[in-house]
Design a protein around this motif. Structure first.
Motif, PDB file in Angstrom:
ATOM      1  N   VAL A 269       0.855  -1.192   0.000  1.00  0.00           N
ATOM      2  CA  VAL A 269       0.000   0.000   0.000  1.00  0.00           C
ATOM      3  C   VAL A 269       0.886   1.234   0.000  1.00  0.00           C
ATOM      4  CG1 VAL A 269      -1.724   1.326   1.271  1.00  0.00           C
ATOM      5  CG2 VAL A 269      -1.878  -1.167   1.205  1.00  0.00           C
ATOM      6  N   VAL A 270       0.674   2.119  -0.964  1.00  0.00           N
ATOM      7  CA  VAL A 270       1.365   3.405  -1.042  1.00  0.00           C
ATOM      8  C   VAL A 270       0.302   4.489  -0.934  1.00  0.00           C
ATOM      9  CG1 VAL A 270       2.835   4.911  -2.417  1.00  0.00           C
ATOM     10  CG2 VAL A 270       3.196   2.438  -2.471  1.00  0.00           C
ATOM     11  N   ARG A 271       0.308   5.245   0.159  1.00  0.00           N
ATOM     12  CA  ARG A 271      -0.719   6.259   0.394  1.00  0.00           C
ATOM     13  C   ARG A 271      -0.535   7.463  -0.528  1.00  0.00           C
ATOM     14  NH1 ARG A 271      -3.558   5.817   5.361  1.00  0.00           N
ATOM     15  NH2 ARG A 271      -4.641   7.658   4.541  1.00  0.00           N
ATOM     16  N   LYS A 272      -1.516   8.377  -0.514  1.00  0.00           N
ATOM     17  CA  LYS A 272      -1.445   9.548  -1.390  1.00  0.00           C
ATOM     18  C   LYS A 272      -0.389  10.537  -0.894  1.00  0.00           C
ATOM     19  CE  LYS A 272      -5.530  11.737   0.721  1.00  0.00           C
ATOM     20  NZ  LYS A 272      -5.006  12.977   1.287  1.00  0.00           N
ATOM     21  N   ASN A 273       0.023  11.417  -1.812  1.00  0.00           N
ATOM     22  CA  ASN A 273       1.039  12.437  -1.542  1.00  0.00           C
ATOM     23  C   ASN A 273       2.397  11.830  -1.188  1.00  0.00           C
ATOM     24  OD1 ASN A 273      -0.825  14.536  -1.973  1.00  0.00           O
ATOM     25  ND2 ASN A 273      -1.526  14.418   0.148  1.00  0.00           N
ATOM     26  N   VAL A 274       2.677  10.656  -1.751  1.00  0.00           N
ATOM     27  CA  VAL A 274       3.987  10.032  -1.589  1.00  0.00           C
ATOM     28  C   VAL A 274       4.827  10.335  -2.833  1.00  0.00           C
ATOM     29  CG1 VAL A 274       5.238   7.837  -1.401  1.00  0.00           C
ATOM     30  CG2 VAL A 274       3.126   8.193  -0.098  1.00  0.00           C
ATOM     31  N   LEU A 275       6.070  10.753  -2.633  1.00  0.00           N
ATOM     32  CA  LEU A 275       6.974  11.068  -3.742  1.00  0.00           C
ATOM     33  C   LEU A 275       7.989   9.943  -3.885  1.00  0.00           C
ATOM     34  CD1 LEU A 275       7.613  14.864  -3.013  1.00  0.00           C
ATOM     35  CD2 LEU A 275       6.006  13.866  -4.631  1.00  0.00           C
ATOM     36  N   LEU A 276       7.932   9.222  -4.991  1.00  0.00           N
ATOM     37  CA  LEU A 276       8.893   8.148  -5.294  1.00  0.00           C
ATOM     38  C   LEU A 276       9.145   8.114  -6.791  1.00  0.00           C
ATOM     39  CD1 LEU A 276       7.051   4.682  -4.799  1.00  0.00           C
ATOM     40  CD2 LEU A 276       5.919   6.846  -5.196  1.00  0.00           C
ATOM     41  N   SER A 277       9.749   9.180  -7.301  1.00  0.00           N
ATOM     42  CA  SER A 277       9.919   9.355  -8.740  1.00  0.00           C
ATOM     43  C   SER A 277      11.080   8.556  -9.313  1.00  0.00           C
ATOM     44  CB  SER A 277      10.116  10.842  -9.072  1.00  0.00           C
ATOM     45  OG  SER A 277       8.979  11.596  -8.687  1.00  0.00           O
ATOM     46  N   CYS A 278      11.934   7.988  -8.462  1.00  0.00           N
ATOM     47  CA  CYS A 278      13.127   7.239  -8.887  1.00  0.00           C
ATOM     48  C   CYS A 278      14.157   8.124  -9.580  1.00  0.00           C
ATOM     49  CB  CYS A 278      12.751   6.055  -9.782  1.00  0.00           C
ATOM     50  SG  CYS A 278      11.701   4.830  -8.982  1.00  0.00           S
ATOM     51  N   TYR A 279      14.111   9.410  -9.311  1.00  0.00           N
ATOM     52  CA  TYR A 279      15.166  10.319  -9.764  1.00  0.00           C
ATOM     53  C   TYR A 279      15.195  11.517  -8.828  1.00  0.00           C
ATOM     54  CZ  TYR A 279      12.100  14.001 -11.575  1.00  0.00           C
ATOM     55  OH  TYR A 279      11.194  15.031 -11.683  1.00  0.00           O
ATOM     56  N   ARG A 280      16.298  12.234  -8.885  1.00  0.00           N
ATOM     57  CA  ARG A 280      16.398  13.513  -8.184  1.00  0.00           C
ATOM     58  C   ARG A 280      17.382  14.387  -8.950  1.00  0.00           C
ATOM     59  NH1 ARG A 280      20.155  12.779  -2.736  1.00  0.00           N
ATOM     60  NH2 ARG A 280      22.131  12.390  -3.803  1.00  0.00           N
ATOM     61  N   ALA A 281      17.299  15.684  -8.732  1.00  0.00           N
ATOM     62  CA  ALA A 281      18.234  16.625  -9.344  1.00  0.00           C
ATOM     63  C   ALA A 281      19.210  17.102  -8.278  1.00  0.00           C
ATOM     64  CB  ALA A 281      17.478  17.810  -9.939  1.00  0.00           C
ATOM     65  N   GLN A 282      20.488  17.130  -8.632  1.00  0.00           N
ATOM     66  CA  GLN A 282      21.493  17.593  -7.678  1.00  0.00           C
ATOM     67  C   GLN A 282      22.727  18.086  -8.406  1.00  0.00           C
ATOM     68  OE1 GLN A 282      21.834  15.513  -4.067  1.00  0.00           O
ATOM     69  NE2 GLN A 282      23.965  16.045  -3.683  1.00  0.00           N
ATOM     70  N   ALA A 283      23.084  19.328  -8.083  1.00  0.00           N
ATOM     71  CA  ALA A 283      24.360  19.906  -8.531  1.00  0.00           C
ATOM     72  C   ALA A 283      24.543  19.833 -10.042  1.00  0.00           C
ATOM     73  CB  ALA A 283      25.527  19.226  -7.820  1.00  0.00           C
ATOM     74  N   GLY A 284      23.473  20.068 -10.803  1.00  0.00           N
ATOM     75  CA  GLY A 284      23.571  20.074 -12.252  1.00  0.00           C
ATOM     76  C   GLY A 284      23.328  18.739 -12.916  1.00  0.00           C
ATOM     77  N   TRP A 285      22.946  17.714 -12.154  1.00  0.00           N
ATOM     78  CA  TRP A 285      22.711  16.378 -12.693  1.00  0.00           C
ATOM     79  C   TRP A 285      21.300  15.910 -12.368  1.00  0.00           C
ATOM     80  CZ3 TRP A 285      26.562  14.251 -15.588  1.00  0.00           C
ATOM     81  CH2 TRP A 285      27.876  14.712 -15.385  1.00  0.00           C
ATOM     82  N   ILE A 286      20.728  15.104 -13.254  1.00  0.00           N
ATOM     83  CA  ILE A 286      19.586  14.268 -12.932  1.00  0.00           C
ATOM     84  C   ILE A 286      20.130  12.901 -12.582  1.00  0.00           C
ATOM     85  CG2 ILE A 286      17.521  13.128 -13.815  1.00  0.00           C
ATOM     86  CD1 ILE A 286      17.073  16.052 -13.324  1.00  0.00           C
ATOM     87  N   GLN A 287      19.900  12.443 -11.365  1.00  0.00           N
ATOM     88  CA  GLN A 287      20.423  11.161 -10.902  1.00  0.00           C
ATOM     89  C   GLN A 287      19.260  10.183 -10.746  1.00  0.00           C
ATOM     90  OE1 GLN A 287      22.047  13.187  -7.449  1.00  0.00           O
ATOM     91  NE2 GLN A 287      24.075  12.497  -8.009  1.00  0.00           N
TER      92      GLN A 287
END
Length: 840
Positions: A266-284
């Protein structure tokens, strides 16, 4: 951030003593801390046993300055705001900071995602990427206009209402199928399978990432969150989704091949799990792995390279940072997470067969094909088929003549205000009827009649437009009562609720007298398992104050006279808290109020309150009228443009619709900028400290009401930075903004090459009870603010600093350049590990 960093935030109260401080130097540290504190509070000396808040009259802003000044001295250990609240005298603080750190197990190697070096793209590459993104948008608009134009002509050519409806069904169904499958095809064509990688922002690889991300997140199938149709969509994108899963979060994962969700999770609403993040000029990009029968609570963040074992539990308002994992069968909570004994999933499973899921999903798709799609794409044609006289207006030879404009003005008035009144009537009546079969504390099977009724009630009563319209005024209590909230004992303050309130079930939601609520309150009336759900009454106590971004669960253990600070985690076990404040995740007790916040308490009752409340209501009424006027103007111009496009379609073809679309977007952006700046008197805002019954606060409320609409389409493009600067943000050259929020734009200064992740909030104000405070925020060059983080007013983030995901940087904090902070409340972490090469 990795697990080595997290050890210091979860295993001890203080921090490691500064270099050169002997272990038995508590007395010397005590004296030096007292010396620094005396300078900050402006007194000759501070007694070692004087309470910071009760005896010295300090508040969190003053103590944040004390912490910042102490960090600059090499002969003092670093203290965080959590240390300040837990040890409220100089003597106890010195002892905690000089105590030896407890032994901890060896930390695992740092996650590879932490080893990327910062990179910056030149201005030419920045704008070149924006130009390509603009061309892609224009091409998409023209292609859509061509299809819509052909469909409109075909639908209106039907002889009679029935024939037009059948054509609308066929055209709408085909268009829905195309719109839903194009993002899937684009993902597999442009990307293939996602793997852990680093993509340089503004590069050609980033353009492919952005295009796929935008198409995936704008797909209509995202509206099916909480349905088996939604899990099928994620599987089609490459996610490994098990059987019997329930995913309620509408934040669509982007790098879906890196997402694994086990059976019954079960994954409730308003959960962020995009499998990426932006950091220091990179998409990781990196994996997120959830085992079988996992429970992920509301309003949580799962960063990349995180995992949860089978039957693991993650509490609400929590976060997993890179490298963290929750062992199988354990419950964890907090930001960053730590072990706990709380059981967060309390609903027993019931029998739910694949046929139940199939029938529910098939019914939803049929409703979309037979009702929603025809009305959406063929609504105008069906209306003209039913009322042929309307068609004559679209064929007038003087498309922008006075008769045409007068007709458009009248029609826009009827449509806008008629829709507003109809919407108010609908949300205050229909949900009451739908809710009749639903009972509190009774367990129902998912994907049945009761689940359908529950979803319908939740969607109808969570209108963001209506809540925004009535929020921050006395009208919000009337609106929430009409929805079904129990506000019988509420004391009218004129600011009982902000402009963003949501609930699972309004008929099971209540607030006690004297309670005030800021923005982003989410009342969690529903609990879920992979096969069942249960509704419960949520009653918030009297004389509370709830800060921003509070998720309040049904089992919340708070009573009367409680302050819930911004992003505080509401406890669901232990004694009922009362006459106290709660801060952080997991939350700990702080003073309910301080002298500075009680300065205007004399205005909260008596004749003076009634006089000022009447004046505030008059001011808010003018604000409401101006807001409606601006929105009507927008409806009039947009209707005029598309009406003119319909009349010019025979001459210009698809170009007429495409031009109307682009012109509507540009007008909306321009109107947003002008109305917001006009609400502020075309001046920059200044820091405020005043009562909510002062005209300065009322003018600030007017500014909020006209605050600019944030278009998701601008996220991840150079145009988002230009939009912020038009609204008054200082600086921000080569800004990467993946979906942040800035309520007071003119109080914000951004450096060059900043990275703001999705869900970031730069929050320049605070309202605590009847006191309003605002101040500036400065973010230096090359800074990164993590997913879902909130930076409070009066803070300064130094050049190159990193604020971790879901962190809460408290008001007045001074972040040293090049450091990393994380947690709720945020504190400084260990130095960054050595840099490593990154694959292109």
């Amino acid at each position: 951030m990795n697990r080595a960093d997290l050890a210091s935030t979860t295993q001890r109260t203080g921090t490691t003593p500064a270099p050169g401080i002997p272990a038995d130097a508590g007395a010397d540290v005590e004296g030096r801390l007292a010396e620094v504190l005396a300078e900050v509070v402006g007194t000759d000396r501070v007694a070692a046993d004087s309470n910071f808040f009760d005896d010295l009259g300090a508040d969190s802003m003053v103590m944040a300055r004390f912490c910042a000044r102490a960090r600059k001295r090499e002969d003092l250990p670093s203290a965080s705001m959590k240390d300040i609240y837990r040890h409220q005298t100089v003597r106890s603080l010195a002892r905690a900071l000089t105590a030896p750190a407890p032994a901890s197990v060896a930390a695992p190697p740092a996650a590879p995602v932490d080893l990327v070096p910062p990179v910056r793209t030149g201005t030419a590459g920045y704008f070149l990427c924006g130009a390509v993104q603009l061309l892609a948008f224009l091409a998409y608009v023209y292609a859509s206009a061509t299809v819509i134009g052909l469909g409109y002509d075909w639908v209106t050519a039907g002889s009679g209402l029935v024939a037009s409806y059948l054509r609308a069904v066929l055209f709408g169904g085909g268009l829905l199928l195309a719109v839903c499958t194009v993002p899937i095809a684009a993902k597999w064509t442009l990307i293939g399978r996602w793997t852990p990688r680093a993509i340089r922002i503004w590069s050609p690889g980033y353009l492919r990432f952005w295009l796929v991300k935008t198409l995936i997140q704008l797909n209509p199938l995202a509206l099916f969150a909480g349905s088996p149709v939604y899990t099928l969509y994620l599987r089609a994108l490459g996610a490994k989704i098990g059987r019997g899963t329930l995913i309620l979060s509408a934040h669509v994962p982007v790098c879906t091949d890196l997402l694994t969700v086990g059976d019954g999770t079960v994954v409730r609403k308003n959960v962020l799990l995009s499998c990426y993040r932006a950091q220091a000029g990179w998409i990781q990009t990196g994996p997120v792995t959830l085992g079988k029968d996992v429970y992920v609570g509301e309003q949580t963040v799962l960063d990349i390279h995180t995992a949860m074992g089978d039957r693991a539990r993650l509490g609400h308002a929590s976060s997993l940072h890179p490298g963290q994992s929750v062992p199988a069968g354990q419950s964890w909570h907090g930001s960053p997470v730590q072990p706990c004994t709380t059981e967060y999933q309390t609903v027993e499973p019931v029998r739910c067969t694949p046929w139940h899921r199939f029938f529910f999903g098939a019914t939803q798709l049929l409703a979309a094909l037979l009702l929603y799609a025809p009305l959406t794409v063929g609504g105008a044609g069906l209306l003209i088929a039913a009322i042929p006289q309307l068609g004559a207006l679209t064929h007038t030879p003087t498309a922008f003549g006075w008769t045409f404009l007068a007709s458009a003005l009248g029609m826009s008035f009827v449509l806008y205000f008629g829709a507003l009144l109809a919407g108010l009537f609908l949300v205050s009546t229909l949900p009451r009827l739908l809710h009749l079969p639903l009972k509190a504390e009774e367990t129902y099977r998912l994907y049945g009649l009761h689940y359908s009724l529950h979803r319908a009630v939740a969607r109808l009563t969570n209108s963001r437009q209506l809540t925004w319209l009535f929020g921050d005024s006395s009208a919000i209590t009337c609106y929430l009562r009409a929805l079904g909230w129990d506000l019988s004992d509420v004391e009218q303050t004129g600011s009982n609720f902000g402009a963003k309130v949501e609930q699972d079930d309004p008929y099971l939601s209540g607030v006690g007298t004297g309670t005030m609520v800021a923005d982003w309150l989410s009342v969690l009336n529903a609990d879920y398992s992979g096969s069942s759900f249960r509704l419960s009454k949520v009653q918030i106590g009297a004389n509370n104050f709830l800060g921003n971004r509070i998720a309040y669960p049904a089992r919340g253990r708070t009573g009367d006279n409680v302050l819930l600070a911004t992003k505080a985690m509401v406890p669901v076990d232990g004694p009922v808290r009362h006459d106290t404040g709660l801060l952080g995740s997991p939350s700990f007790e702080i003073p309910r109020t301080v002298e500075r916040d009680a300065a205007f308490d004399h205005l909260r009752n008596g004749q003076e309150l009634r006089r000022r409340l009447r004046a505030k209501n008059r001011h808010n009424a003018v604000t409401l009228a101006s807001f409606l006027l601006v929105r009507w103007l927008q409806a009039f111009v947009v209707l005029t443009l598309f009406w003119a496009a319909a009349s010019l379609h025979d001459l210009l073809g698809a170009a007429a619709i495409a031009l109307a679309t682009v012109a509507s977007l540009l007008f909306t952006l321009g109107l947003t900028v002008v109305s917001e700046r006009a609400a502020a008197g075309f001046r920059r805002q200044r820091p405020l400290y005043c009562s909510i019954y002062h005209p300065d606060f009322w003018r600030h409320e007017r500014f909020w009401k006209h605050a600019g609409t944030q278009l998701q389409l601008l996220n991840g493009t150079p145009f988002k930075g230009l939009f912020w600067r038009a609204l008054g943000v200082r600086g921000g050259r080569r800004l990467f903004d993946d979906g942040s929020s800035m309520p007071e734009r003119t109080l914000i200064t951004l450096g060059e090459d900043c990275t703001l992740n999705h869900g970031v909030v730069l929050h320049c104000h605070s309202q605590e009870d009847g006191t309003f405070k605002s101040d500036r925020i400065t973010v230096g060059d090359g800074c990164t603010i993590g997913v879902g983080a909130l930076v409070h007013y009066g803070s300064t983030v130094g050049d190159g600093a990193v604020i971790g995901a879901d962190s809460f940087l408290m008001k007045g904090e001074q972040v040293t350049p090049g450091t990393r902070w994380a947690g709720n409340p945020a504190r400084e972490l260990a130095p960054r590990p050595a840099k490593a090469a990154v694959p292109e």
